[in-house]
Design an enzyme around this catalytic site. Structure first.
Site, PDB file in Angstrom:
ATOM      1  N   TYR A 191      -4.076   1.838  15.989  1.00  0.00           N
ATOM      2  CA  TYR A 191      -2.846   1.952  16.771  1.00  0.00           C
ATOM      3  C   TYR A 191      -3.055   1.830  18.271  1.00  0.00           C
ATOM      4  O   TYR A 191      -2.236   1.276  18.976  1.00  0.00           O
ATOM      5  CB  TYR A 191      -2.161   3.301  16.488  1.00  0.00           C
ATOM      6  CG  TYR A 191      -1.609   3.372  15.099  1.00  0.00           C
ATOM      7  CD1 TYR A 191      -0.353   2.860  14.815  1.00  0.00           C
ATOM      8  CD2 TYR A 191      -2.351   3.920  14.047  1.00  0.00           C
ATOM      9  CE1 TYR A 191       0.159   2.890  13.532  1.00  0.00           C
ATOM     10  CE2 TYR A 191      -1.843   3.952  12.758  1.00  0.00           C
ATOM     11  CZ  TYR A 191      -0.590   3.434  12.504  1.00  0.00           C
ATOM     12  OH  TYR A 191      -0.082   3.450  11.232  1.00  0.00           O
ATOM     13  N   ASN A 205      -7.390   1.719  10.122  1.00  0.00           N
ATOM     14  CA  ASN A 205      -6.068   2.004  10.668  1.00  0.00           C
ATOM     15  C   ASN A 205      -6.195   1.964  12.183  1.00  0.00           C
ATOM     16  O   ASN A 205      -7.053   2.638  12.754  1.00  0.00           O
ATOM     17  CB  ASN A 205      -5.574   3.382  10.218  1.00  0.00           C
ATOM     18  CG  ASN A 205      -5.347   3.462   8.716  1.00  0.00           C
ATOM     19  OD1 ASN A 205      -5.461   2.463   8.004  1.00  0.00           O
ATOM     20  ND2 ASN A 205      -5.021   4.641   8.235  1.00  0.00           N
ATOM     21  N   GLU A 225      -7.472   8.715   6.541  1.00  0.00           N
ATOM     22  CA  GLU A 225      -7.668   9.377   7.830  1.00  0.00           C
ATOM     23  C   GLU A 225      -8.118  10.833   7.699  1.00  0.00           C
ATOM     24  O   GLU A 225      -7.389  11.758   8.082  1.00  0.00           O
ATOM     25  CB  GLU A 225      -6.405   9.264   8.686  1.00  0.00           C
ATOM     26  CG  GLU A 225      -6.034   7.822   8.981  1.00  0.00           C
ATOM     27  CD  GLU A 225      -4.873   7.672   9.970  1.00  0.00           C
ATOM     28  OE1 GLU A 225      -4.375   8.691  10.472  1.00  0.00           O
ATOM     29  OE2 GLU A 225      -4.491   6.523  10.257  1.00  0.00           O
ATOM     30  N   ARG A 284       0.855  -1.187   0.000  1.00  0.00           N
ATOM     31  CA  ARG A 284       0.000   0.000   0.000  1.00  0.00           C
ATOM     32  C   ARG A 284       0.892   1.238   0.000  1.00  0.00           C
ATOM     33  O   ARG A 284       1.720   1.403   0.906  1.00  0.00           O
ATOM     34  CB  ARG A 284      -0.898  -0.012   1.250  1.00  0.00           C
ATOM     35  CG  ARG A 284      -1.710   1.255   1.389  1.00  0.00           C
ATOM     36  CD  ARG A 284      -2.548   1.330   2.667  1.00  0.00           C
ATOM     37  NE  ARG A 284      -3.121   2.660   2.720  1.00  0.00           N
ATOM     38  CZ  ARG A 284      -3.219   3.422   3.805  1.00  0.00           C
ATOM     39  NH1 ARG A 284      -2.825   2.969   4.987  1.00  0.00           N
ATOM     40  NH2 ARG A 284      -3.717   4.634   3.728  1.00  0.00           N
ATOM     41  N   HIS A 304      -2.968  10.950   0.908  1.00  0.00           N
ATOM     42  CA  HIS A 304      -2.372  10.748   2.235  1.00  0.00           C
ATOM     43  C   HIS A 304      -1.693  12.061   2.631  1.00  0.00           C
ATOM     44  O   HIS A 304      -0.500  12.127   2.850  1.00  0.00           O
ATOM     45  CB  HIS A 304      -1.407   9.556   2.209  1.00  0.00           C
ATOM     46  CG  HIS A 304      -1.162   8.924   3.550  1.00  0.00           C
ATOM     47  ND1 HIS A 304      -1.310   7.574   3.792  1.00  0.00           N
ATOM     48  CD2 HIS A 304      -0.782   9.460   4.737  1.00  0.00           C
ATOM     49  CE1 HIS A 304      -1.016   7.299   5.059  1.00  0.00           C
ATOM     50  NE2 HIS A 304      -0.690   8.450   5.659  1.00  0.00           N
ATOM     51  N   GLU A 326      -3.421  -0.139   8.299  1.00  0.00           N
ATOM     52  CA  GLU A 326      -2.263   0.363   9.047  1.00  0.00           C
ATOM     53  C   GLU A 326      -2.346  -0.194  10.452  1.00  0.00           C
ATOM     54  O   GLU A 326      -3.407  -0.121  11.099  1.00  0.00           O
ATOM     55  CB  GLU A 326      -2.267   1.900   9.172  1.00  0.00           C
ATOM     56  CG  GLU A 326      -1.803   2.628   7.954  1.00  0.00           C
ATOM     57  CD  GLU A 326      -1.731   4.142   8.159  1.00  0.00           C
ATOM     58  OE1 GLU A 326      -1.484   4.604   9.291  1.00  0.00           O
ATOM     59  OE2 GLU A 326      -1.941   4.853   7.177  1.00  0.00           O
TER      60      GLU A 326
HETATM   61  C1  FCB Z   1      -1.194   7.313  10.796  1.00  0.00           C
HETATM   62  C2  FCB Z   1      -0.795   7.858   9.444  1.00  0.00           C
HETATM   63  C3  FCB Z   1       0.522   7.321   8.950  1.00  0.00           C
HETATM   64  C4  FCB Z   1       1.551   7.223  10.056  1.00  0.00           C
HETATM   65  C5  FCB Z   1       0.979   6.493  11.243  1.00  0.00           C
HETATM   66  C6  FCB Z   1       1.955   6.304  12.375  1.00  0.00           C
HETATM   67  O1  FCB Z   1      -2.085   8.179  11.409  1.00  0.00           O
HETATM   68  O2  FCB Z   1      -1.781   7.552   8.491  1.00  0.00           O
HETATM   69  O3  FCB Z   1       0.965   8.146   7.903  1.00  0.00           O
HETATM   70  O4  FCB Z   1       2.025   8.463  10.387  1.00  0.00           O
HETATM   71  O5  FCB Z   1      -0.154   7.155  11.704  1.00  0.00           O
END
Ligand code: FCB
Length: 473
Positions: free
Chosen positions: A304, A302, A174, A85, A129, A376
């Site tokens: 985290y 995405n 995002e 990607r 992006h 992500e």
């Molecule tokens: C996300 C972004 C990516 C990267 C990660 C850590 O929010 O999409 O570009 O910075 O975080």
């Protein structure tokens, strides 16, 4: 030492046809920002403003991916991945943000696509992006409707050039970050602090998504169209009404606003009411919500971290921006974020793999018609190169735990079709510059040299085992 039996067992939990990949984005990896007719983007301007990027760095060179197609493709192949990607730099293709096409910019992506396909690696393209052409920001940026219309045109241009070979298209990455870090807190480019305008920006990003999705589907009904959203499990710090209401607001803006617009064609009413404190929504025109409600084949997730929210916080960001600028929550200046005591990554982001299962199962329950892909997921930790090796047990543990969380979601019936590690290689981490390393591959930022980390080796091993299971079936 990684337990091989455990890795084999994890690999066996993923379905046939599952897509295994890694992700990057144009400004974070390409460099060559002045090469071959590329126009300036908002990130080129932003990084030159003092204090915007913690180490004073920029993406002028990044990890030189613009000039490293063979090396990058070889790295992806060495890891054994089936998909990559990456994003298109809009100003590389349309330097003025209009319909004048820079053929040299398009050629780079065309060559990259060919090189990937020659190795059996499927390209997944992100159209936006975050590197908006500066000319469009000069004309008002995302708060202005014309930017969405220009984005629809850009999607057609990109698809006309690459759509014969590329089937997977993620429109916007995002929009929460692009709208609210870009136009409310100013932690990201273009660095504006205009809360009311940020809500218009969020709408036009989604209008742009709808226009792009429709343009791609009209050109190729077989295209797999997606939008990339960032999700977080939200918990209230206490069960007081003020904290519970703050959690509702953060969940609504972060997890429901963009998803419901795209998949239901309506913004959540409770959040519309909250935003009315600062916006009259006069930028929403008849028919916009129908455009935004374009067919989505796969929702790109995405993931985290998670947030614990208080209503007595005072406008913090939760993006963990280096400057601590805050106020990424228009009309919600009373909210804040607190620690829940979980271990954190080098970003200060809490590690919550169960939250990924929770996110995927919740999305599937709310939107059973759409497939999901994790596009992500990853973690920053400081790395040290020792004897040509990078031992990164924390990143490896993060990956293993989050992939197990994906498998749990699959077991629970979630139609999860792929997983992309963020990131293929260390790169320019926005306002954090080169101080945070997310890669499966270590990059020496002086020489550009790449070294696969232990986490990259482990991920490659998992992918190979998953593929071998498939062949044995
Ligand atoms: C996300 C972004 C990516 C990267 C990660 C850590 O929010 O999409 O570009 O910075 O975080």
């Amino acid at each position: 030492m990684t337990n091989e039996i455990e890795t084999a067992a994890l690999a066996a939990r993923f379905p046939t046809g599952f897509t295994w990949g890694a992700a990057t984005s144009s400004y974070q990896v390409e460099g060559s920002t002045g090469a071959d007719g590329r126009g300036p983007s908002i990130w080129d301007a932003f990084v030159n403003e003092p204090g915007r990027v913690v180490d004073g760095s920029n993406g002028d060179t990044a990890i030189d991916s613009y000039r490293s197609i063979p090396e990058d493709v070889a790295t992806i192949k060495a890891l054994g991945l089936g998909a990559y990607r990456f994003s298109l730099s809009w100003p590389r293709i349309c330097p003025d943000g209009d319909d004048r096409v820079n053929e040299a910019g398009l050629a780079y992506y065309s060559n990259l696509v060919d090189a990937l396909l020659a190795e059996g690696i499927t390209p997944w393209i992100t159209l936006y992006h975050w590197d908006l052409p500066q000319t469009l920001e000069d004309a008002g940026g995302w708060p202005v409707r014309a930017t969405a219309e220009r984005f629809g045109q850009f999607a057609s241009i990109a698809h006309a050039a690459l759509g014969d070979r590329v089937k997977h298209w993620i429109t916007v990455n995002e929009p929460w970050c692009a709208a609210f870090l870009g136009y409310a807190s100013g932690e990201h480019a273009p660095g504006r602090r205009e809360p009311a305008a940020s809500i218009a920006a969020a709408h036009h990003l989604m209008l742009g998504h709808g226009l792009a999705a429709r343009a791609i589907k009209a050109a190729d009904p077989e295209a797999v169209v997606s939008v990339g959203l960032n999700f977080y499990p939200i918990h209230a710090a206490t069960d007081t009404p003020v904290d519970l209401d703050a959690a509702r607001r953060v969940d609504g803006v972060q997890n429901r606003w963009f998803t419901e617009a795209a998949l239901r064609g309506a913004y959540p009413e409770d959040i519309v009411e909250d935003f009315k404190a600062i916006s009259d929504f006069s930028f929403v025109e008849d028919g916009d919500m129908e455009v935004i409600n374009a067919p989505v084949d796969v929702l790109s997730v995405n993931f985290y971290s998670r947030f614990t929210v208080t209503g007595n916080g005072g406008a913090t960001s939760a993006s963990a921006a280096p400057t601590g600028a805050g106020s990424a929550w228009p009309a919600n200046e009373h909210i804040g974020f607190v620690s829940s005591g979980l271990p954190v990554t080098d970003m200060g982001w809490e590690i919550d793999p169960a939250g990924l299962t929770e996110t995927l199962t919740r999305l599937h329950a709310s939107h059973p018609e759409v497939k999901l892909a994790v596009t992500e997921n990853g973690s920053a930790f400081p790395d040290k190169i020792e004897d040509g090796q990078i031992h990164d047990p924390e990143r490896l543990d993060y990956a293993r735990a989050h992939l197990a969380a994906c498998a749990d979601a699959v077991d629970a019936g979630v139609p999860l079709v792929g997983y992309f590690a963020w990131s293929l290689a260390d790169n320019f981490e926005w306002a954090w510059g080169y101080t945070k390393r997310f890669g499966l591959v270590y990059v020496d930022f002086e020489t550009g040299e790449r070294t696969v980390k232990d986490s990259g080796r482990w991920y490659g091993d998992l992918v190979r085992r998953a593929r071998a299971n498939r062949e044995a079936e």
